[in-house]
Design a protein around this motif. Sequence first.
Motif, PDB file in Angstrom:
ATOM      1  N   LEU A 433       0.877  -1.084  -0.098  1.00  0.00           N
ATOM      2  CA  LEU A 433      -0.060   0.098  -0.024  1.00  0.00           C
ATOM      3  C   LEU A 433       0.810   1.233  -0.016  1.00  0.00           C
ATOM      4  O   LEU A 433       0.507   2.228  -0.569  1.00  0.00           O
ATOM      5  CB  LEU A 433      -0.785   0.030   1.214  1.00  0.00           C
ATOM      6  N   LEU A 434       1.924   1.148   0.699  1.00  0.00           N
ATOM      7  CA  LEU A 434       2.745   2.345   0.690  1.00  0.00           C
ATOM      8  C   LEU A 434       3.391   2.530  -0.686  1.00  0.00           C
ATOM      9  O   LEU A 434       3.377   3.726  -1.179  1.00  0.00           O
ATOM     10  CB  LEU A 434       4.101   2.116   1.648  1.00  0.00           C
ATOM     11  N   THR A 435       3.954   1.648  -1.353  1.00  0.00           N
ATOM     12  CA  THR A 435       4.478   1.850  -2.470  1.00  0.00           C
ATOM     13  C   THR A 435       3.518   2.184  -3.734  1.00  0.00           C
ATOM     14  O   THR A 435       3.901   2.870  -4.449  1.00  0.00           O
ATOM     15  CB  THR A 435       5.154   0.513  -3.116  1.00  0.00           C
ATOM     16  N   SER A 436       2.227   1.848  -3.310  1.00  0.00           N
ATOM     17  CA  SER A 436       1.186   2.292  -4.331  1.00  0.00           C
ATOM     18  C   SER A 436       0.767   3.820  -4.145  1.00  0.00           C
ATOM     19  O   SER A 436       0.189   4.267  -4.975  1.00  0.00           O
ATOM     20  CB  SER A 436       0.214   1.377  -4.352  1.00  0.00           C
ATOM     21  N   GLU A 503      15.790  18.229   2.090  1.00  0.00           N
ATOM     22  CA  GLU A 503      16.192  17.026   1.516  1.00  0.00           C
ATOM     23  C   GLU A 503      14.692  16.349   1.005  1.00  0.00           C
ATOM     24  O   GLU A 503      13.761  16.290   1.520  1.00  0.00           O
ATOM     25  CB  GLU A 503      16.919  16.019   2.203  1.00  0.00           C
ATOM     26  N   PHE A 504      14.736  15.882  -0.256  1.00  0.00           N
ATOM     27  CA  PHE A 504      13.595  15.437  -0.954  1.00  0.00           C
ATOM     28  C   PHE A 504      13.747  14.033  -1.389  1.00  0.00           C
ATOM     29  O   PHE A 504      14.583  13.690  -2.015  1.00  0.00           O
ATOM     30  CB  PHE A 504      12.916  16.193  -1.923  1.00  0.00           C
ATOM     31  N   LEU A 505      12.982  13.076  -0.881  1.00  0.00           N
ATOM     32  CA  LEU A 505      13.239  11.655  -1.262  1.00  0.00           C
ATOM     33  C   LEU A 505      12.048  11.352  -2.240  1.00  0.00           C
ATOM     34  O   LEU A 505      10.828  11.314  -1.973  1.00  0.00           O
ATOM     35  CB  LEU A 505      12.873  10.804   0.198  1.00  0.00           C
ATOM     36  N   GLN A 506      12.445  11.200  -3.542  1.00  0.00           N
ATOM     37  CA  GLN A 506      11.507  10.787  -4.475  1.00  0.00           C
ATOM     38  C   GLN A 506      11.280   9.308  -4.742  1.00  0.00           C
ATOM     39  O   GLN A 506      12.319   8.645  -4.601  1.00  0.00           O
ATOM     40  CB  GLN A 506      11.906  11.359  -6.060  1.00  0.00           C
ATOM     41  N   ILE A 507      10.055   8.911  -4.694  1.00  0.00           N
ATOM     42  CA  ILE A 507       9.950   7.460  -4.648  1.00  0.00           C
ATOM     43  C   ILE A 507       9.819   6.760  -6.113  1.00  0.00           C
ATOM     44  O   ILE A 507       8.910   6.786  -6.720  1.00  0.00           O
ATOM     45  CB  ILE A 507       8.331   7.093  -4.134  1.00  0.00           C
TER      46      ILE A 507
END
Length: 561
Positions: A433-436, A503-507
């Motif tokens: 669900l997180l990855t979606s 800082e930005f974490l792009q998934i």
Amino acid sequence: MSNKLGDILIELGALDQSSLARALKAQNELDEKLGEILIKLGMIKEDERMKALSELLDVPIAEKADYPTEPLFNSRISTNFLKKSKIIPLREGPESIALAMADPLDQYAVEAMSMLSGKPVEVYIGMEKEIETTLESLYGDGQSQIDNIVADVSDERLDGSEEDIERLKDLASEAPIVRLVNSLFTRAYEERASDIHIEPSETKLFVRYRVDGVLREVDSTPKRLAAAIVSRIKIMAHMNIAERRLAQDGRIRIRIRDQDIDMRVSTVPTLSGESVVLRLLEHNAVELDFDQLGFDKLTLDKFITSISERHGIMLVTGPTGSGKTTSLYAALKHLNSRERKIITVEDPVEYQLEGVTQIQVNSDIGLTFSNVLRSIVRQDPDIIMIGEMRDLETAEIAVQSALTGHLVLSTLHTNDAAGAITRMLDMGVEDYLLTSTVNGVLGQRLVRTLCRKCREPFQASDQLVERMKLQRFEETGNITLYKAKGCDQCGGSGFTGRIGIYEFLQISDEIRNLVLKRIDSTGLYRTAKEQGLVSMAEDGIKKAMAGITTIEEVLRVTRQY
């Protein structure tokens, strides 16, 4: 003159054309001076008005060093006249006298002082709070305002008050205690404090203000006043003054110098009495502009791309007081349009945005984050902002909202962007669900910004360059950094205000695969770095090399080196 003052403020970058038009319209209705209206509306600050008036009238600004240490004309002038006119004599020469004035256009005060001295007057512009403080110390009785208020409280009224609730309630409503508490609030506002800490000890009640993220001790009062002061705050916050054994929370809304201030109040019992912390939230005090908040172009582009998605979750992480909510509101301001319905669920509502439906939770009546979220999904929103994901139930509703076509913005308390993913997994959210749903994670901290007037440049030593790997940012020549010095303008601290480092974490697909494999935050961070993530520490170093902050500030909030 009004338009000229407005034009100068626009040139100084303190005001924009649309804000000036609104203020001029208000001026026509209220018949007040433009500078006063702009301050009341929160569009400019007092020092910005002073600079603009100084330029417009060609009148110098009175610095702290200009104020006298001994009163002038003490026996020949009414203190009430000085206080009412908001003026203070700076010095007397053979040919003229110098006068600091909050309103340099007050011709009556100028003529009165000229008649008194028999000399022409040199006018200086003074900050109102500095004039008031100097008048109190020079023309008062030599004691601070709080000392004078404390002296007004009778010892007889305090006897037995801690056991007698009705008597304590009466004392807390008496003029000296009311004035004392109000003066603590006013001084906190004037010093730009974000928090007030009222802490009891065996002998005293200490008061500390958090200014630009750092605590400063400002006052102490006798321990005998502790119960009355705490009770006064509890009454203002609609809390139970009889309950001293349990922690309590409340809210206060007051008006200080024509500004609406909300305060979140927390009390906890300690060995020496009740400790009180108040968080000050000034309405419309923060400019919700990405450039003003400190975003660099690369991070900002990724962040805007993430919040521009039609659905999904955008998270902002960082410790308490790191500006997470401000970043979310800047995002909401960017997204706000007539074509979108935006609903927020907060505790409390920190900023008010026109065109946004804002809901404040109230757990006392069952209006919790999870209960409200279930209801607002049926309100057909396009964007939902959740003040904080505190539990699995709230997180699951957010995920379901994202899966059904909503964009969800929220905050988490983690140390960095990568930690937000593992935090949600720990809460019990399923990895698939997180990855979606998660589009991206913004990590942030706040660092103090150097005073532009007194900052000092220096050449970084070879050891510092090697330790911090500064060659990554400046390959040729000597590397210049800056340090805090301290002056009248910054109150001797060397800093004025704060700015964010991000800082930005792009998934990406690779990050999603790692999440499904349950890789820890260190592994996620390492992969994100390989994909171009600029860490908070690196963003902070860039700002230090640009003279915005110091290396010490970056190390204080990131601890990465």
